[in-house]
Design a protein around this motif. Structure first.
Motif, PDB file in Angstrom:
ATOM      1  N   GLY A  48       0.813  -1.223   0.000  1.00  0.00           N
ATOM      2  CA  GLY A  48       0.000   0.000   0.000  1.00  0.00           C
ATOM      3  C   GLY A  48       0.847   1.273   0.000  1.00  0.00           C
ATOM      4  N   THR A  49       2.019   1.223   0.671  1.00  0.00           N
ATOM      5  CA  THR A  49       2.852   2.428   0.752  1.00  0.00           C
ATOM      6  C   THR A  49       3.624   2.669  -0.536  1.00  0.00           C
ATOM      7  N   LEU A  50       3.664   1.610  -1.376  1.00  0.00           N
ATOM      8  CA  LEU A  50       4.439   1.712  -2.607  1.00  0.00           C
ATOM      9  C   LEU A  50       3.830   2.744  -3.569  1.00  0.00           C
ATOM     10  N   TYR A  51       2.500   2.754  -3.635  1.00  0.00           N
ATOM     11  CA  TYR A  51       1.860   3.575  -4.663  1.00  0.00           C
ATOM     12  C   TYR A  51       1.999   5.088  -4.427  1.00  0.00           C
ATOM     13  N   PRO A  52       1.811   5.562  -3.175  1.00  0.00           N
ATOM     14  CA  PRO A  52       2.111   6.991  -2.963  1.00  0.00           C
ATOM     15  C   PRO A  52       3.545   7.333  -3.343  1.00  0.00           C
ATOM     16  N   ALA A  53       4.497   6.407  -3.047  1.00  0.00           N
ATOM     17  CA  ALA A  53       5.905   6.669  -3.372  1.00  0.00           C
ATOM     18  C   ALA A  53       6.077   6.766  -4.882  1.00  0.00           C
ATOM     19  N   LEU A  54       5.436   5.868  -5.615  1.00  0.00           N
ATOM     20  CA  LEU A  54       5.521   5.892  -7.080  1.00  0.00           C
ATOM     21  C   LEU A  54       4.931   7.208  -7.619  1.00  0.00           C
ATOM     22  N   LEU A  55       3.791   7.559  -7.062  1.00  0.00           N
ATOM     23  CA  LEU A  55       3.130   8.785  -7.518  1.00  0.00           C
ATOM     24  C   LEU A  55       4.032   9.996  -7.277  1.00  0.00           C
ATOM     25  N   LYS A  56       4.687   9.980  -6.098  1.00  0.00           N
ATOM     26  CA  LYS A  56       5.550  11.106  -5.745  1.00  0.00           C
ATOM     27  C   LYS A  56       6.694  11.208  -6.752  1.00  0.00           C
ATOM     28  N   LEU A  57       7.330  10.053  -7.061  1.00  0.00           N
ATOM     29  CA  LEU A  57       8.439  10.070  -8.016  1.00  0.00           C
ATOM     30  C   LEU A  57       7.966  10.551  -9.391  1.00  0.00           C
TER      31      LEU A  57
ATOM     32  N   PHE B   6       4.906  20.338  -6.866  1.00  0.00           N
ATOM     33  CA  PHE B   6       3.960  21.178  -6.129  1.00  0.00           C
ATOM     34  C   PHE B   6       2.813  21.619  -7.044  1.00  0.00           C
ATOM     35  N   LEU B   7       3.195  22.065  -8.239  1.00  0.00           N
ATOM     36  CA  LEU B   7       2.156  22.539  -9.173  1.00  0.00           C
ATOM     37  C   LEU B   7       1.228  21.389  -9.552  1.00  0.00           C
ATOM     38  N   LEU B   8       1.850  20.203  -9.796  1.00  0.00           N
ATOM     39  CA  LEU B   8       1.028  19.048 -10.145  1.00  0.00           C
ATOM     40  C   LEU B   8       0.044  18.731  -9.035  1.00  0.00           C
ATOM     41  N   ARG B   9       0.532  18.874  -7.804  1.00  0.00           N
ATOM     42  CA  ARG B   9      -0.343  18.532  -6.679  1.00  0.00           C
ATOM     43  C   ARG B   9      -1.442  19.569  -6.504  1.00  0.00           C
ATOM     44  N   VAL B  10      -1.092  20.825  -6.734  1.00  0.00           N
ATOM     45  CA  VAL B  10      -2.138  21.851  -6.672  1.00  0.00           C
ATOM     46  C   VAL B  10      -3.198  21.556  -7.722  1.00  0.00           C
ATOM     47  N   ALA B  11      -2.709  21.209  -8.939  1.00  0.00           N
ATOM     48  CA  ALA B  11      -3.647  20.862 -10.006  1.00  0.00           C
ATOM     49  C   ALA B  11      -4.425  19.620  -9.614  1.00  0.00           C
ATOM     50  N   GLY B  12      -3.736  18.699  -8.905  1.00  0.00           N
ATOM     51  CA  GLY B  12      -4.373  17.441  -8.504  1.00  0.00           C
ATOM     52  C   GLY B  12      -5.556  17.647  -7.586  1.00  0.00           C
ATOM     53  N   GLU B  64      -6.125   5.963   0.312  1.00  0.00           N
ATOM     54  CA  GLU B  64      -5.999   7.202   1.076  1.00  0.00           C
ATOM     55  C   GLU B  64      -4.576   7.762   0.963  1.00  0.00           C
ATOM     56  N   GLY B  65      -3.588   6.835   1.094  1.00  0.00           N
ATOM     57  CA  GLY B  65      -2.189   7.259   0.997  1.00  0.00           C
ATOM     58  C   GLY B  65      -1.908   7.863  -0.369  1.00  0.00           C
ATOM     59  N   TRP B  66      -2.461   7.237  -1.371  1.00  0.00           N
ATOM     60  CA  TRP B  66      -2.234   7.712  -2.738  1.00  0.00           C
ATOM     61  C   TRP B  66      -2.880   9.084  -2.938  1.00  0.00           C
ATOM     62  N   ARG B  67      -4.094   9.190  -2.411  1.00  0.00           N
ATOM     63  CA  ARG B  67      -4.816  10.448  -2.570  1.00  0.00           C
ATOM     64  C   ARG B  67      -4.077  11.619  -1.920  1.00  0.00           C
ATOM     65  N   ARG B  68      -3.560  11.301  -0.714  1.00  0.00           N
ATOM     66  CA  ARG B  68      -2.805  12.325   0.000  1.00  0.00           C
ATOM     67  C   ARG B  68      -1.658  12.839  -0.858  1.00  0.00           C
ATOM     68  N   GLN B  69      -0.974  11.883  -1.526  1.00  0.00           N
ATOM     69  CA  GLN B  69       0.158  12.275  -2.345  1.00  0.00           C
ATOM     70  C   GLN B  69      -0.316  12.997  -3.613  1.00  0.00           C
ATOM     71  N   HIS B  70      -1.515  12.598  -4.059  1.00  0.00           N
ATOM     72  CA  HIS B  70      -1.971  13.129  -5.339  1.00  0.00           C
ATOM     73  C   HIS B  70      -2.295  14.617  -5.278  1.00  0.00           C
ATOM     74  N   GLY B  71      -2.993  15.019  -4.240  1.00  0.00           N
ATOM     75  CA  GLY B  71      -3.338  16.444  -4.130  1.00  0.00           C
ATOM     76  C   GLY B  71      -2.576  17.060  -2.980  1.00  0.00           C
ATOM     77  N   LEU B  72      -3.100  18.163  -2.492  1.00  0.00           N
ATOM     78  CA  LEU B  72      -2.527  18.763  -1.299  1.00  0.00           C
ATOM     79  C   LEU B  72      -3.579  18.652  -0.200  1.00  0.00           C
ATOM     80  N   PRO B  73      -3.335  17.791   0.761  1.00  0.00           N
ATOM     81  CA  PRO B  73      -4.375  17.518   1.758  1.00  0.00           C
ATOM     82  C   PRO B  73      -4.843  18.784   2.463  1.00  0.00           C
TER      83      PRO B  73
END
Lengths: 112, 888
Positions: A48-57, B6-12, B64-73
């Motif tokens: 589960g933690t892998l995907y946020p890391a991938l997205l971040k990269l 940062f910009l991508l996340r703001v857009a996200g 949830e983890g992905w979403r957090r990374q995707h936008g700006l919580p």
């Protein structure tokens, strides 16, 4: 589960980049399995933690992704290194080696 | 986080739905791949799926983890909070309306007043480097800030070392004749340096040269952009045309920008060179004919340094010309301060007052929020139990209050934009620079900051209250159990509101008393049914004194013979509360004072026999000027009782002779009349020159007659409404001589009112603010007492069931209200005692701690507060014990 060590914060990104450098293009599950295998199953990746890391990269522009077909005919999202990603691997590897060397001197002071 | 991410996340934050679906697909494929692997190693598909999910650590968590990374919580939850806040506000329109209305009034009033303060006091004057500009006054025994004599000005200009330029200006109005009806235009006679000193460039043509600023210079004039537009259609050919001002033909050499603003707003329309004026009196060093001086400091020179420099110049002049300048000095004042200085204390008091109004508004909204937070305690406890962090809940409440604050701010801004304009339209003379008042960037920033601050201010208390709610209690019993501590906060707010309202009431009360005191001051004349105006006589009247005297008589007769006119008199010299003209005097037999500093001074009026009745001044002894006193009869003078007491203490002045300097008269005193408050109702008793003498207009020496013709005033007593008399007087004078211009017509009541304009402006505003404060705080106390009744309804029911009288119940409830009110009134009185001292500068005839005012407003506030409490108390009285008990 739980027998292996959790991956330290920050090191997961380097492992992903390094894996992609050696394997070329790979999907998320493959990356996770590969990291576990490379560590000799000493590490346990919470997938589960892998995907946020991938997205971040990907947001940082080090990797890119596209949909593809896996070896057993499943649709999967494949990740690969970008050019800046390759440079990032070099930089992070160098930094990591330096850090490791410094820490090693502290741990084995008599050798230095 | 680099910039790209940062910009991508703001857009996200925004376009997340498609990516959400994609990620869902990716997760599914991940699980499928994992299951495939497990199945290949011999696991049953069901078990394989279970293991794969465990290894993933839960689909929801991964997502949830992905979403957090995707936008700006942070932004996302803020957006969520705001959406939720809008929903909550829409669901509760009553609360929202009251809160918004309260805030709109509070913030609107603050914005309006701040835009006035900003435009008048904070913004620099509209000239380049306006901070370098200073006004120079001649300081003399008769005035700290007196006009300057022309010769002194020329020496100041030559001898100073600290000013890069120095210029003189003198207000002068002209008869503009030529095409159409003759009109009166306001203008300035200026020295050549005037516009260069202000750094104002003409939009067309050129400015005056030094050669034109001399006796015998070419007759040239500058006109203002406004006149250029209305009279010449903004035509560039205006430069080749002439303009006839008071009978003199001038060539227009330039046009000054329409935006040029001076003391009298945009009113000045023509400028002529000052130095061409060749009147011997003007060129007498002892006489200052309304001349003012402005200078621009050299770069880097401080005002203090310039003061020292000018002091040195004044010393040199005092030695060179002791008869005129001995004992004379200079007063230097920054230009802006000179233009707006008097109004500053008024504006600061008003700004403080309006700040108090906002404080009350915030306290009120905070109370409403508290009441709502109580109702919502269950909701918050539930959300907290479901895992919402305290921080998140506080943020939620704060976003609601800030949203309210900002919405109130936006509405307040609109209110202020309209309100400021209408207030200034009603009272245009109350503040200087009123044309410059607008909502600019600084006002906007002020309003935004105020709105946010207000939002945080009234949101914080209820927000902190949910910080550590007792979860179990709140869930079990709804809001009731947290009522005790909440009640305390509510009470505190009400006490603050009442205390603040009292402070404002005291302020308004003191202003009302001030105006009442001023209105009851006897000005020394009867203002009712009287009017005054100024007359510019026919420009080509010439300088023949006989001719001018004849013309004055004709003017008098023309007006006097109008039906409705009781009496009328021409006046040479200054109208009360408009200006002044001083002359030195000494008794017969005394030596002539050698210097201005040693002289006794008196105000001088050249009057006609009817002046006494036209003004309604009392004759105390002897007689007033009569028809028999003419240029051919012995010189006579009438003095006021101040003069009589000051210079003839213990003697009968009648029959004595005095010398009148400058005019070189030696008249006999024939009568004593009452004193007129020349300097205004409030300032007269502190003015340096208060003594007054009246000389027959016709006995003014021949050589001064041309100056008299230059501008005279007239006072007319009417049988009925003086305003209605103005047209007929105007017509009478026009038919007497078509080239005369009548201007500045006002009733004497308007003259008095004009001198009180700033105070009246403050009283109206302070009164409005105080009324607003009283309304808001009564709503506040009403709310608290209603809440109290709601809380104690069972208790009241029980009491009634056990035999309590209805009166006891009312007393119980009113007692609470009374206790709160008294605490507020008590603390407010202390605060008011401290703060009202700041009003010393603007009140008159009343002490800042005036007991009557304090008692009156205290009683008023207590009465209103108790009335507000009485409504819920009556409800308590009507509680049906059965219903109340059943609620339990």
């Amino acid at each position: 589960m739980g027998e292996g060590k959790d991956v330290r914060q920050g090191t997961l990104a380097l492992m992903i980049l390094k894996t992609l450098e050696s394997m070329g293009s790979l999907h998320g599950y493959g990356i996770a399995r590969r990291i576990e295998q490379t560590s000799g199953d000493l590490l346990s990746v919470n997938y589960g933690t892998l995907y946020p890391a991938l997205l971040k990269l990907e947001q940082e522009g080090y990797i890119a992704s596209e949909w593809g077909i896996s070896e057993n005919n499943r649709r999967a999202r494949y990740y690969r290194l970008t050019r800046t990603g390759k440079k990032q691997v070099e930089r992070e590897t160098r930094e990591w080696n330096e850090t490791a060397a410094i820490v090693a001197r502290f741990l084995n002071p008599e050798e230095s | 986080m680099n910039l790209r991410s940062f910009l991508l996340r703001v857009a996200g934050v925004f376009r997340s739905e498609r990516r959400d679906r994609e990620f869902q697909a990716e997760l599914e494929s991940h699980i499928q791949l994992h299951i495939d692997d497990f199945v290949r190693s011999g696991m049953s598909p069901a078990e394989a799926r279970r293991q794969a999910l465990i290894k993933l650590g839960g689909i929801e968590q991964a997502r949830e983890g992905w979403r957090r990374q995707h936008g700006l919580p942070a932004i996302e939850s803020l957006a969520q909070d705001l959406r939720y806040a809008i929903r909550a506000m829409r669901k509760n329109p009553g609360f929202t309306c009251i809160a918004l209305l309260t805030l709109t009034l509070g913030i609107g009033a603050n914005t309006a007043l701040f835009s006035v303060v900003n435009g008048v006091l904070l913004n620099p004057l509209p000239y380049p480097h306006s901070e370098q500009l200073a006004i120079l006054y001649q300081k003399s025994p008769i005035a700290d800030q007196g006009a300057v004599s022309y010769l002194n000005f020329l020496d100041w200009q030559r001898q100073n070392e600290t000013f890069s330029s120095m210029a003189a200006f003198r207000w002068q109005s002209f008869n503009l004749t030529g095409e159409g009806e003759p009109t009166r235009v306001s203008g300035h006679e200026v020295s050549a340096d005037f516009f260069p000193a202000l750094d104002v460039k003409p939009v067309l043509g050129r400015l005056f040269t030094a050669d034109e600023d001399r006796v015998g210079g070419a007759p040239v004039a500058l006109i203002g952009g406004g006149l250029w537009k209305t009279r010449y259609g903004s035509s560039p050919t205006v430069l080749s045309r002439g303009i006839t001002l008071s009978g003199v033909r001038y060539t227009i050499i330039g046009v000054i920008p329409e935006s040029f603003l001076f003391y009298n707003g945009y009113g000045t329309q023509v400028w002529t060179p000052l130095g061409q004026w060749n009147d011997p009196t003007f060129r007498d060093r002892r006489v200052s004919m309304g001349l003012n001086v402005i200078g621009r400091l050299k770069t880097g020179v401080t005002l203090e340094r310039a003061r020292q420099d000018m002091q040195r110049v004044a010393h040199t002049l005092a030695e060179a010309y002791p008869d005129a300048d001995k004992g004379a000095g200079l007063t230097l004042i920054p230009f802006k301060q000179d233009m707006v200085g008097d109004i500053a204390p008024f504006l600061f008091v008003l700004l403080a007052a309006v700040g108090f109004v906002l404080m009350i508004a915030c306290a009120n909204v905070a109370n409403l929020m508290l009441a709502r937070a109580n109702v919502r305690a269950r909701e918050f406890a539930l959300r907290s139990a479901l895992g919402a962090s305290h921080g998140r809940l506080v943020r939620q409440l704060l976003s609601e209050s800030i949203l309210l604050g900002v919405a109130g701010g936006a509405l307040g801004l609109a209110l202020a934009a309209g309100g400021t304009r209408s207030i200034l339209a009603i009272l245009p003379d109350a503040v200087p620079r009123s044309q410059e008042i607008s909502i600019d960037l600084r006002v906007l920033i002020f309003t935004v900051a105020l709105s946010l601050l207000a939002g945080i201010g009234f949101g914080l208390v209820p927000a902190l209250r949910v910080w550590r709610p007792n979860l179990t209690d709140a869930l079990k019993e709804g809001g009731r159990s947290v009522a005790g501590s909440r009640g305390r906060a509510q009470n505190a707010f009400v006490v603050i509101e009442i205390a603040t309202a009292l402070v404002l009431l005291v302020g308004a009360g003191l202003m009302i008393r001030t105006l009442a005191a001023l209105w009851s001051v006897d000005p020394g004349f009867v203002a009712h049914n009287a009017l005054s105006f100024e007359i510019a006589m026919q420009p080509d009247l010439g300088s023949d004194p006989t001719h001018i005297r004849a013309e004055l008589r004709k003017i008098h007769d023309a007006v006097r013979n109008q039906p409705g006119v009781v009496s009328a008199s021409v006046l040479a010299g200054a109208l009360p509360m408009h200006g002044d003209s001083e002359v030195p005097v000494w008794k017969e037999g005394e030596p002539k004072p050698a210097t201005a500093a040693e002289s006794k001074w008196t105000l001088f009026y050249g009057a006609e026999p009817d002046y006494l009745t036209a003004m309604g001044i009392h004759l105390l002894s002897g007689r007033f000027i009569s028809e028999a006193d003419s240029e051919h009869s012995p010189e006579v003078v009438v003095v006021d009782d101040y003069f009589a007491h000051k210079y003839f203490a213990g003697e009968n002045p009648i029959g004595k002779r005095i010398n009148v300097g400058m005019l070189d008269l030696k008249p006999e005193i024939i009568g004593v009349v009452g004193h007129v408050k020349q300097w205004g109702l409030d300032n007269d008793s502190t003015a340096k020159v208060q003594a007054q003498i009246y000389v027959p207009c016709t006995q003014i020496p021949d050589r001064f007659m041309p100056l008299v013709g230059n501008g005279i005033s007239m006072v007319v007593r009417t049988a009925k409404d003086p305003d209605a008399q103005i047209p007929s007087v105007r017509k009478a004078l026009a038919s007497n001589n078509a080239q005369q211009v009548v201007y500045g017509a006002e009733t004497l009541e308007e003259v008095i009112a004009g001198s009180l304009a700033a105070r009246q402006f403050s009283m109206v505003l302070l009164g409005t603010f105080a009324a607003l404060a009283v309304v808001l705080s009564s709503i506040g106390i009403y709310g608290v007492i209603s809440y109290l009744v709601g809380q104690r309804i069972q208790e009241i029911g029980t009491r009634i069931a056990l035999g309590a009288q209805r009166g006891d119940v009312v007393r119980l409830i009113l007692g609470r209200g009374f206790a709160l009110t008294m605490t507020g009134v008590g603390s407010g009185s202390v605060l008011a005692l401290i703060l009202s001292r700041q009003m010393k500068k603007i009140i008159y005839g009343v002490s800042p701690s005036d007991p009557a005012t304090f008692a009156a407003v205290g009683l008023l506030l207590i009465t209103i507060a108790l009335l507000a409490c009485f409504v819920p108390a009556r409800r308590a009285m009507r509680v049906d014990p059965m219903i109340a008990l059943r609620c339990e």
